[in-house]
Design a protein around this motif. Structure first.
Motif, PDB file in Angstrom:
ATOM      1  N   ALA B 196       0.661  -1.145  -0.146  1.00 14.31           N
ATOM      2  CA  ALA B 196      -0.009   0.174   0.155  1.00 14.31           C
ATOM      3  C   ALA B 196       0.750   1.084  -0.386  1.00 14.31           C
ATOM      4  N   ILE B 197       0.368   2.519  -1.256  1.00 17.17           N
ATOM      5  CA  ILE B 197       1.336   2.859  -0.841  1.00 17.17           C
ATOM      6  C   ILE B 197       1.573   3.503   0.324  1.00 17.17           C
ATOM      7  N   GLU B 198       0.431   3.847   1.418  1.00 11.11           N
ATOM      8  CA  GLU B 198       0.670   4.659   2.546  1.00 11.11           C
ATOM      9  C   GLU B 198       0.664   3.304   3.957  1.00 11.11           C
ATOM     10  N   MET B 199       1.983   3.290   4.441  1.00 12.50           N
ATOM     11  CA  MET B 199       2.437   2.314   4.274  1.00 12.50           C
ATOM     12  C   MET B 199       0.764   2.448   6.325  1.00 12.50           C
ATOM     13  N   ARG B 200       1.900   1.404   7.962  1.00 12.35           N
ATOM     14  CA  ARG B 200       0.435   0.851   8.531  1.00 12.35           C
ATOM     15  C   ARG B 200       0.979   1.990   9.991  1.00 12.35           C
ATOM     16  N   GLY B 201       0.555   2.950  10.165  1.00  6.17           N
ATOM     17  CA  GLY B 201       0.413   3.131  11.352  1.00  6.17           C
ATOM     18  C   GLY B 201      -0.754   3.338  12.987  1.00  6.17           C
ATOM     19  N   ALA B 202      -0.255   4.043  13.714  1.00  7.88           N
ATOM     20  CA  ALA B 202      -1.288   4.312  14.379  1.00  7.88           C
ATOM     21  C   ALA B 202      -0.685   5.294  15.757  1.00  7.88           C
ATOM     22  N   LEU B 203      -2.674   6.186  15.576  1.00  3.61           N
ATOM     23  CA  LEU B 203      -2.032   7.618  16.812  1.00  3.61           C
ATOM     24  C   LEU B 203      -2.679   6.702  18.285  1.00  3.61           C
ATOM     25  N   ALA B 204      -2.283   6.812  19.291  1.00  2.33           N
ATOM     26  CA  ALA B 204      -3.525   6.193  20.610  1.00  2.33           C
ATOM     27  C   ALA B 204      -3.326   7.537  21.776  1.00  2.33           C
ATOM     28  N   LYS B 276       2.797   8.046  19.085  1.00  3.80           N
ATOM     29  CA  LYS B 276       2.244   7.820  17.499  1.00  3.80           C
ATOM     30  C   LYS B 276       3.261   6.596  17.255  1.00  3.80           C
ATOM     31  N   TRP B 277       3.239   5.821  16.862  1.00  8.51           N
ATOM     32  CA  TRP B 277       4.097   5.104  16.243  1.00  8.51           C
ATOM     33  C   TRP B 277       3.544   4.893  14.260  1.00  8.51           C
ATOM     34  N   PHE B 278       4.492   5.324  13.486  1.00 10.26           N
ATOM     35  CA  PHE B 278       4.275   4.676  12.039  1.00 10.26           C
ATOM     36  C   PHE B 278       5.302   4.301  11.188  1.00 10.26           C
ATOM     37  N   GLU B 279       5.095   3.069  10.270  1.00 13.27           N
ATOM     38  CA  GLU B 279       6.720   2.205  10.207  1.00 13.27           C
ATOM     39  C   GLU B 279       6.866   2.878   8.954  1.00 13.27           C
ATOM     40  N   ASP B 280       7.970   2.519   8.503  1.00 14.61           N
ATOM     41  CA  ASP B 280       8.690   3.259   6.623  1.00 14.61           C
ATOM     42  C   ASP B 280       8.590   1.877   6.182  1.00 14.61           C
ATOM     43  N   ARG B 281       9.116   2.633   5.356  1.00 19.11           N
ATOM     44  CA  ARG B 281       8.053   1.080   3.654  1.00 19.11           C
ATOM     45  C   ARG B 281       9.333  -0.346   4.479  1.00 19.11           C
ATOM     46  N   HIS B 282      11.076   0.632   5.326  1.00 18.29           N
ATOM     47  CA  HIS B 282      12.027  -1.366   5.398  1.00 18.29           C
ATOM     48  C   HIS B 282      11.112  -2.007   6.345  1.00 18.29           C
ATOM     49  N   GLU B 283      10.028  -1.291   7.176  1.00 18.74           N
ATOM     50  CA  GLU B 283       9.120  -1.943   8.434  1.00 18.74           C
ATOM     51  C   GLU B 283       8.523  -3.148   7.801  1.00 18.74           C
ATOM     52  N   ASN B 284       7.366  -2.074   7.441  1.00 16.46           N
ATOM     53  CA  ASN B 284       6.373  -2.635   6.144  1.00 16.46           C
ATOM     54  C   ASN B 284       6.183  -3.224   5.550  1.00 16.46           C
TER      55      ASN B 284
END
Lengths: 318, 785
Positions: B196-204, B276-284
């Motif tokens: 997916a062009i946007e990777m994964r992440g979350a803000l809690a 907040k955590w948001f992955e980069d492409r490698h982590e994705n």
């Protein structure tokens, strides 16, 4: 490899296999901290390099350097941005020498009328370097100094018998393209030197050149690329031949034996086939995720033949 | 205000202006006061025991607020649940801790987390954590993994087999005993990365004052995520709000519950600040699920005249190191049932072994099980055609389920709703000029040139529902969809859907449906999704279910609104309800169209409410849950023509024709877009993409530089057409179209490439069709030196 290990921080585990990096899986796209300096003259840039030594890296287009820093495969404490130094971007012809400023963008070369009329091989390369976005920002000097073995410009300068001009603390010096590349990502440039110009002899009247490459997809590193520039004398005899190979070894390769096999002979299907065979026989390409060594070798032959033929066809059109 | 047929019109997408101008808000755009940033340390070893972790140096770095290891959070973190527990398959669900405590099992396993005031500091701190690992033997190869004596990924899963699923229909042994021709092959359906062009992440954000937790996350199904988070964190659902802001694609990878989202929620609760955590492409690439990854042993029984008698399939499905949220259902339920494809194959047998390895977990990826099935059937039909010397188109036409047979129950028990397979194939053949291409192929072959033509006549199962079937297959929830339609006093309409579109364009499609049903302008309808506090409980967007199922709920809801409006109109016009006519947003008494009440006037009356018919409540709003009676079964025919360079082995697509039938089409432009995107990903599997691990479990295609995602420059011009065979049981006649491209296209390309080389004795080539692979075949066959 020598230079690469100097780039690396102690923590990073890195194995170089061919051109492919297997890196620490926790590596991310966030670089380590660095300082940014933007000198406005070559002199200042050179003295910054002297001051910081191996801790400094030159930022030209940044299309290879920045990704490496983001992957933490490389860390520069000081980034010396040379984009604010005037007169490093030009394409001109003076006294039978075509001169290209090191900061000239790939796209500018691709759009150059001078190149189109004198050295169409340069347009071939400029239109296949990476992808259109990289071409707008990346520079020919940066690409050459980075010295990726599968880079397009390495093969081109070798085929054209270019000279590369470097400026350092002791002033200016010229390095022959054939001597410029030392190893993977390693050139004759010293840590305090800046590549400033690429000088290519103006081609003779009866000459032609071409660059063709095989890649998985647009923007990918070449599996192989072959650059060829030939000049003919009377009776279709080859008087000059330059062949440069990308992706065929640890560094860009000048196919000297294949060149010799052509010079003094009449250009024919037979002579082209023979040169292509010699070109491939004298390579020992790496294996990686893109291709095996065996396939690369076979493709060096196919592409040397196709490129020489394209160079001849182009000459016929002129 | 004249409204004309909105359904069937290529209305421009309502969501595009904000996407094109970059003014939309994605999860990573969100900034809250006091927000902290988390970064995960993931193991570089695919299989190892954790001996010790030292975090002191990381904690001492300026800006670091906290560092936790798996051991630190062990008691607060429940295992990641597996929500599709397929029955009768000896399913063993291994423990899936969000953070590794003693052992790591793939290179994405999280061993520690840093929390800092700045994302860069959090990242720098990772390098200061010292972990001592004791490397263990690594299992990567599925066929080796199942052999006795192979090291185990999980000690309590013998032979690394986490399920053994069987399905059969008819009498396969008899079919093979009676067969005059049998073709056999081993196929590898390679592992893919969803990208997916946007990777994964979350803000809690947790408030200890109210006990409420809000999680903004990249989600395809916020309600499902809320339920799973609620169970994992012990926060009741009414105190937990999940919001999917703009989501930049998912392709299945954002269905699942992952460790990252759980950990940041817990961190916010522990630290009392937004995290907040948001992955980069490698982590994705290492931390987000992958797709496909089958090894398939397949055989087809037939008569000499081409009549297909039976199909037998044995599959090893790589599940990775843990069972992800819906993983067990993908290579079984969504794969096995559809194996007969478009043909009257009455005898089918299928066995699937779920295999655990030290790799990233595998779960749904666009098509999810159906591409792996369709590939088998469509490739085998081609192999059979070549073997008996029959044209592959003719063989298909001979074995198709005839149009008059629908609804048609296939050997695995599914009942196909509607179809006209010969019509789609004939149209595709006409578009590509099939007969002329065949002639050209013969003449090119004489000149040493290689042209191949490949057909794929697919059927797929989508519109994932109904609940009875979902539950019978072990799915954790029902599979219906919901909506609330609120007509405001001025006649403007808000539609709240339980689905969660993230690029598919349903803000437009659904607005078209409502505007058409109520006879109002499309600009008067706004579709709201992706927020559990606003929308009714729904299952989300995946499995090409949003338009047929959520769209179905919306059509039914709009009809309920119209029903109530009709009653109010009759009352206002002092007429009987059954005498009312509805046309273009106006109610009038039959024969007197001049005297009418518009929907807008009726809406106002519903809210002023002083003059409503007896028993009618004020307001004009309805909530609808639609649980379909069956799946929907889109189908079509794709034909690909390729030229192969005999010297380099490069496969170039010359033509690509796709005729798809997704039932009734609401927005043809959006359907075209879905087909384009699906084709891009399907052709990518055929020609370029492949996730590769080395023997140590390192993902060697760990970045976009190595993993070859094609761009527009590599892809051919797509030549599209459609036939339209509505689904008889769906309220809008629609079938899904989101996955047809990935389901249909890989085998069209492989069939074409094999066809180009068939005269050299080639029967199969595994994907991706890399130039080198073809070159080797050419060289071995002596066609090239």
């Amino acid at each position: 490899m020598l230079l690469l290990s100097a780039f690396l921080g102690d923590e990073t585990v890195l194995v170089c296999q061919g051109f492919m990096w297997i890196f620490d899986q926790s590596n991310s796209m966030i670089p380590r901290q660095f300082q940014y300096v933007a000198p406005s003259s070559l002199k200042d840039a050179v003295s910054l390099l002297r001051e910081h030594g191996e801790d400094a890296k030159i930022l030209a287009g940044g299309q290879s350097l920045i990704p490496l820093m983001k992957l933490r495969l490389m860390s520069a404490r000081y980034l010396v941005d040379i984009n604010h130094i005037p007169k490093l971007s030009y394409i001109k012809e003076e006294k039978d020498i075509i001169k290209i400023g090191a900061l000239t963008r790939h796209a500018e070369i691709g759009a150059s009328k001078l190149m189109k009329s004198k050295l169409p091989i340069m347009l071939d390369a400029a239109s296949v370097v990476a992808d259109p976005i990289v071409r707008n920002v990346g520079t020919i000097g940066g690409a050459l100094a980075h010295a990726d073995p599968s880079g397009d410009w390495g093969a081109i300068v070798l085929a054209l018998g270019a000279e590369l001009v470097a400026v350092g603390p002791k002033g200016e010096r010229r390095i022959k393209a054939g001597e410029f590349f030392v190893d993977t990502f390693t050139t004759r440039l010293g840590p305090t030197e800046i590549l400033t110009e690429i000088r290519i002899p103006s081609p003779r009247k009866k000459s032609g050149g071409a660059y063709l490459k095989l890649e998985r997809k647009v923007g990918d590193f070449a599996i192989v690329g072959v650059a060829a520039q030939i000049a003919l004398g009377d009776g279709g005899i080859c008087v000059e031949a330059g062949i440069g190979l990308a992706g065929a070894g640890p560094k860009p390769i000048k196919a000297t034996l294949a060149e010799k096999a052509l010079i003094g002979k009449k250009m024919s299907d037979e002579s082209i086939k023979k040169a292509a065979k010699i070109s491939a026989e004298n390579t020992d390409p790496p294996s990686d995720i893109r291709s095996s060594s065996e396939y690369r070798k076979a493709m060096v032959e196919v592409f040397t033949r196709r490129t020489l033929q394209a160079a001849l066809d182009r000459m016929a059109q002129r | 205000m004249a409204v004309t047929a909105l359904v069937g019109a290529s209305v421009r997408r309502k969501e595009d202006p904000r996407l094109i101008t970059g003014s939309s808000t994605y999860t990573d755009d969100l900034v809250l006061p006091g927000m902290l940033h988390a970064c995960f340390l993931r193991t570089p070893y695919a299989h190892a025991r954790i001996r010790s972790i030292k975090t002191e140096r990381a904690k001492a770095l300026e800006g670091v607020v906290a560092v936790f290891t798996g051991k630190d959070l062990k008691d607060a973190l429940k295992p990641i649940p597996c929500a599709w527990q397929i029955p009768n398959a000896e399913l063993k669900v291994p423990d899936y801790p969000p953070m590794a405590v003693d052992k790591v099992r793939y290179t994405g396993d999280i061993v520690a987390v840093t929390v800092a005031t700045d994302r860069y500091v959090a990242r720098d701190a990772l390098e200061l954590i010292e972990v001592e690992y004791e490397p263990l033997p690594v299992v990567v190869d599925m066929e080796k993994a199942v052999k006795p004596g192979t090291p185990l990924v999980h000690d309590n899963v013998p032979n690394n087999v986490c399920f053994d699923w069987k399905l059969s229909g008819g009498d396969v042994s008899k079919a093979f005993a009676e067969a005059e021709v049998v073709v056999k092959e081993r196929f590898v359906n390679q592992r893919l990365i969803p990208n997916a062009i946007e990777m994964r992440g979350a803000l809690a954000q947790y408030s200890s004052a109210t006990g409420e937790l809000t999680v903004w996350m990249t989600s395809q199904n916020p309600h499902v995520h809320r339920l799973l988070l609620s169970m994992g964190l012990g926060i009741p659902e009414h105190k937990l709000r999940v919001i999917a802001p703009e989501v930049g694609g998912g392709f299945g990878s954002k269905i699942h519950l992952y460790p990252g989202e759980v950990i940041v929620s817990l961190l916010s609760m522990k630290l009392g600040r937004p995290v907040k955590w948001f992955e980069d492409r490698h982590e994705n690439y290492v931390g987000t699920t992958h797709g496909r990854d089958h090894i398939q042993y397949v055989e087809l029984a037939a008569k000499k005249d081409g009549t297909i008698l039976g199909l037998r399939v044995k599959v090893y499905a790589n599940m990775g190191a843990y069972l992800s949220t819906v993983a067990p259902g993908i290579p079984t339920i969504l794969f096995g049932f559809i194996l007969p494809g478009a043909y009257t194959i009455r005898n089918v047998e299928c066995e699937v072994f779920g295999v655990l390895t030290n790799t990233t977990p595998v779960d749904a990826y666009r098509g999810a099980g159906r591409p792996e099935a369709s590939f088998i059937t469509e490739r085998l039909v081609d192999i059979l055609a070549h073997k008996i010397g029959m044209d592959p188109a003719e063989l298909r036409l001979k074995n198709f389920i005839p149009p008059e047979a629908f609804p048609y129950q296939i050997a695995t028990g599914l009942t196909y709703d509607s179809g006209n397979y010969p019509r789609a194939l004939k149209r595709a053949m006409e578009m590509i000029g099939y007969d002329e291409l065949r002639k050209e192929q013969v003449s090119l072959r004489k000149k040493g040139k290689l042209l191949g033509i490949g057909i794929s006549s697919y059927v797929e199962i989508c519109g994932l529902a109904p609940s009875k079937v979902a539950r019978a297959t072990g799915f954790g929830l029902g599979l219906y969809e919901s909506c609330t339609i609120r007509v405001h006093p001025t006649g403007k309409v808000s539609v709240f859907t339980g689905a969660s579109p993230h690029g598919q364009g349903e803000e437009t499609t659904f607005a078209q449906l409502v505007a058409e049903e109520l006879g109002i302008p499309i600009d008067d309808v706004e579709v709201v999704h992706g927020d559990t506090a606003l929308t009714p409980f729904g299952l989300g967007t995946y499995g090409s279910r949003t338009t047929p199922v959520a769209g179905g709920s919306i059509a039914l809801g709009a009809r309920k609104i119209k029903d109530k409006a009709g009653k109010i109109a009759a009352h206002l016009l002092e007429a009987r309800e059954e005498d009312m006519v509805f046309e273009k947003g106006r109610f009038f008494v039959r024969g007197t169209p001049a005297r009418a009440k518009t929907i807008q006037e009726i809406a106002l009356s519903a809210y002023t409410a002083e003059n409503l018919p007896p028993g009618i409540e004020p307001g004009l709003e309805t909530t609808t849950f639609y649980d379909p009676e069956n799946f929907v079964f889109p189908f079509g025919a794709h034909i690909c023509a390729v030229d192969i360079d005999p010297e380099t082995g490069e496969v170039k697509i010359r033509r690509y024709v796709a005729v798809d039938d997704c039932g009734r089409v609401i927005n043809p432009m959006i359907v075209d877009g879905q087909v384009h995107g699906g084709l891009a990903q399907g052709l990518a599997q055929a020609l370029w993409e492949e996730a590769v691990y080395d023997e140590n479990g390192n993902l060697v295609t760990g970045s976009l530089a190595e993993y070859a995602v094609p761009t527009a420059l590599e892809l051919p011009k797509f030549e599209l057409d459609r036939t339209e065979t509505p689904s008889p049981h769906n309220p809008i006649g629609a079938k899904g179209v989101g996955e047809t491209g990935t389901i249909a296209s890989p085998q069209a390309v492989v069939n074409a490439a094999v066809d180009a080389l068939a005269h050299l004795g080639v029967t199969h080539i595994d994907m991706p069709l890399k130039a080198e692979r073809i070159w080797k075949i050419l060289r071995q066959s002596g066609a090239t030196k």
